[in-house]
Design a protein around this motif. Structure first.
Motif, mmCIF file in Angstrom:
data_model
loop_
_atom_site.group_PDB
_atom_site.id
_atom_site.type_symbol
_atom_site.label_atom_id
_atom_site.label_comp_id
_atom_site.label_asym_id
_atom_site.label_seq_id
_atom_site.Cartn_x
_atom_site.Cartn_y
_atom_site.Cartn_z
ATOM 1 N N ALA A 10 2.924 10.529 -2.344
ATOM 2 C CA ALA A 10 2.780 9.094 -2.579
ATOM 3 C C ALA A 10 3.549 8.225 -1.575
ATOM 4 N N GLY A 11 4.795 8.559 -1.300
ATOM 5 C CA GLY A 11 5.617 7.713 -0.433
ATOM 6 C C GLY A 11 5.213 7.753 1.031
ATOM 7 N N MET A 12 4.386 8.730 1.405
ATOM 8 C CA MET A 12 4.099 8.951 2.826
ATOM 9 C C MET A 12 2.735 8.410 3.259
ATOM 10 N N VAL A 13 1.979 7.862 2.294
ATOM 11 C CA VAL A 13 0.599 7.472 2.603
ATOM 12 C C VAL A 13 0.542 6.465 3.752
ATOM 13 N N ASN A 14 1.408 5.448 3.684
ATOM 14 C CA ASN A 14 1.345 4.424 4.733
ATOM 15 C C ASN A 14 1.716 4.962 6.108
ATOM 16 N N GLN A 15 2.589 5.961 6.109
ATOM 17 C CA GLN A 15 3.016 6.535 7.389
ATOM 18 C C GLN A 15 1.874 7.274 8.091
ATOM 19 N N TYR A 16 1.055 7.971 7.295
ATOM 20 C CA TYR A 16 0.000 8.790 7.907
ATOM 21 C C TYR A 16 -1.366 8.102 7.953
ATOM 22 N N CYS A 17 -1.544 7.073 7.132
ATOM 23 C CA CYS A 17 -2.852 6.419 7.103
ATOM 24 C C CYS A 17 -2.714 5.033 7.748
ATOM 25 N N VAL A 18 -2.711 5.020 9.052
ATOM 26 C CA VAL A 18 -2.493 3.757 9.768
ATOM 27 C C VAL A 18 -3.834 3.055 9.963
ATOM 28 N N MET A 19 -3.884 1.755 9.522
ATOM 29 C CA MET A 19 -5.142 0.992 9.621
ATOM 30 C C MET A 19 -5.033 -0.072 10.705
ATOM 31 N N ASP A 20 -6.168 -0.483 11.260
ATOM 32 C CA ASP A 20 -6.124 -1.662 12.127
ATOM 33 C C ASP A 20 -6.203 -2.898 11.229
ATOM 34 N N ASN A 21 -6.081 -4.089 11.836
ATOM 35 C CA ASN A 21 -5.978 -5.307 11.018
ATOM 36 C C ASN A 21 -7.213 -5.571 10.163
ATOM 37 N N ASN A 22 -8.385 -5.357 10.746
ATOM 38 C CA ASN A 22 -9.622 -5.590 9.992
ATOM 39 C C ASN A 22 -9.690 -4.700 8.760
#
Ligand SMILES: Nc1ncnc2c1ncn2[C@@H]1O[C@H](COP(=O)(O)OP(=O)(O)OP(=O)(O)O)[C@@H](O)[C@H]1O
Ligand SMILES: [Mg+2]
Ligand SMILES: [Zn+2]
Length: 509
Positions: free
Chosen positions: A438-450
């Motif tokens: 759970a804590g690592m999702v943002n680290q590995y799932c990098v999105m562009d602005n859109n």
């Protein structure tokens, strides 16, 4: 005089060293085993005595005491027959060589044959870790033991083999692993090229297999749900050696390895019938054996006709699906089995099967539909990353001569996506996108602005839970991997969101 030999005990997947000490003293002839033996271990006395006599060895005269150390850990099963025999042969001088650097495990028959046992692979791994040079195992389990390098594994057929080996007459050769010919299940796996049309469902299955995401297929009778699910094994990514060993350990303990099958090399696909008991699914017995959920470790657990499973069985699955392991408590102790699985479920939307299909009118009352769907609880549904509706294939597609894509082609893409994940997670405990903690999702799932903007909007409009947010991102990560993209873009998010909107149609009306 006390004579010793080494052996291995096993409890669940945990193995431990057991020292077998045999003492023969003057007195009334007797044979006792101490050190918390269970009935099978106690019965060892009769097997060892008969085996020795039937092979022409003198059974020591006097009061025999065998101690299995450590004395405070329960010993179960028949694995100690061989080490007890070795300690006695050492005592009577039949074997003079030092056996301190060897481990012995195996069951004896009355005639002196050595029979196969469960749990060889974890025992060999542990024996190597303890620094033993040799391990003697039943010949039947030889290929399984030979999987591990760095320790000499000897498969023995009978007492005579052992006797000749230690007296230098005919030394045994260490076993060499032979890949198992034939597939692991010994059955033919059907191919996706037989499924006409159904592009949306096939795409969803491909994504699920690439990232090991849990998958729900819902649709009317005959729409092809079971047909599609049964073809999933043909596109699952190849197993790494470490994954194979992990899964094999479970099959070894459960006694489910096919004859001569040293290693499970294909991802498991378990599809228990809906009448299965809770213990069958999660694991059971006085000393619990792995259940279906653990036998599916590193592979797929497929539950066809989901609402037909007992509600309690399904609820038991909730925690293990999330944690990747299942803990079973008994008086004798607590056992944990891993169960890193991809859960695939298939169901009709209502008892008649046609609710919401637009193909035939549903004849169920609203209450009946709600009851039926209600068997699948919200929390369980929330754990399913990809939900797809399977509509019946139209006549044109069914009748078309056009060849559908083969499983091999799909598997190729799945393997590529999996390779990207292996690279990404090389320094982490997880192996695929679905298992990012759970804590690592943002680290590995990098999105562009859109992509970010889109997800933000969707989050508000659909009123998603925090878990759903994580799941969408993880699925989008896999979609991006299939697209060879390091960054998650808007269209990846758009597709991932699509796979989360069936709860609205079916469960929230
Ligand atoms: N897309 C397809 N291409 C080829 N054959 C198909 C297709 N869809 C269904 N069929 C045929 O229909 C049969 C029934 O499909 P299947 O058993 O998978 O349906 P189901 O959705 O599981 O139904 P139920 O809800 O009754 O379990 C299949 O065995 C197959 O012969
Ligand atoms: Mg079916
Ligand atoms: Zn209906």
């Amino acid at each position: 005089m006390v004579c010793c030999s080494n052996s291995m005990g096993i409890f669940g997947l945990q193995t431990f060293k057991v020292k077998v000490e045999a003492d023969v003293s003057d007195g009334f002839p007797s044979f006792d085993i101490v050190g918390l033996p269970d009935t099978a271990v106690k019965e060892s006395r009769n097997r060892v005595r008969s085996a020795m006599k039937n092979n022409g060895f003198d059974f020591p005269d006097g009061k025999i005491t065998v101690n299995l150390a450590p004395a405070d850990v329960r010993k179960e099963g028949s694995v100690y027959d061989l080490p007890i025999l070795m300690a006695l042969l050492k005592y009577s001088g039949v074997i003079r060589k030092d056996i301190c650097d060897s481990v012995f495990v195996g069951e004896l028959s009355l005639s002196g044959g050595i029979c196969g046992i469960h749990g060889i692979l974890p025992m060999v791994i542990q024996a190597k870790e303890y620094g033993f040079k040799n391990i003697f195992i039943p010949f039947e389990n030889q290929n399984e033991g030979a999987v591990i390098e760095g320790i000499n594994v000897f498969g023995v057929r009978n007492i005579d083999d052992i006797f000749r080996h230690f007296n230098g007459k005919t030394p045994l050769q260490p076993a060499v692993y032979e890949p198992f010919s034939g597939n692991d299940k010994g059955i033919f796996i059907p191919d996706f090229c037989q499924v006409k049309g159904q592009f949306a469902a096939k795409r969803a299955v491909e994504i699920a297999a690439a990232g090991m995401h849990n998958l729900l297929l819902i649709g009317s009778p005959g729409s092809g749900k079971s047909m599609i699910a049964k073809r999933i094994p043909s596109i699952l990514p190849d197993m790494t050696f470490e994954e194979s060993v992990e899964t094999t350990k479970i099959y070894s303990v459960a006694g489910k390895l096919a004859e001569k099958q040293g290693l499970v090399t294909a991802r498991p696909f378990r599809s228990p019938h809906h009448t299965i008991s809770m213990a069958g699914l999660s694991g059971g017995g006085t000393i619990p054996k792995p259940g279906e959920v653990s036998l599916a470790h590193n592979g797929v657990l497929f539950l066809d006709e989901l609402p037909e499973f007992s509600k309690s069985s399904l609820e038991v699955l909730r925690q293990p699906i999330e944690d990747g392991k299942i803990t079973l408590s008994r008086v004798s102790g607590t056992i944990a089995y891993p169960c890193n699985i991809m859960l695939v479920v298939a169901m009709n939307p209502c008892p008649c099967g046609y609710f919401g299909s637009g193909q035939k009118k549903c004849i169920c009352t609203k209450k009946k539909v709600m009851n039926y769907l209600g068997k699948v609880s919200g929390p369980l549904l929330d754990r399913i990353d990809i939900q797809v509706e399977v509509s019946p294939v139209d006549f044109k597609s069914l009748n078309s001569q056009q060849q559908s894509e083969t499983s091999a082609e799909i598997k190729n893409r799945v393997n590529n996506a999996r390779l990207m994940q292996t690279q990404r997670f090389k320094d982490t405990p997880f192996t695929c996108n679905a298992k990012i903690s759970a804590g690592m999702v943002n680290q590995y799932c990098v999105m562009d602005n859109n992509a970010k903007n889109m997800l933000e909007k969707v989050f508000d409009v659909l009123g998603l839970s925090a878990r759903a947010y994580d799941k969408i991102l993880k699925v989008a990560r896999t979609i991006a991997d299939l697209d060879n993209s390091d960054i998650i873009r808007q269209h990846h998010i758009a597709e991932a969101v699509q796979y989360r909107n069936l709860d609205k149609k079916y469960w929230q009306n």
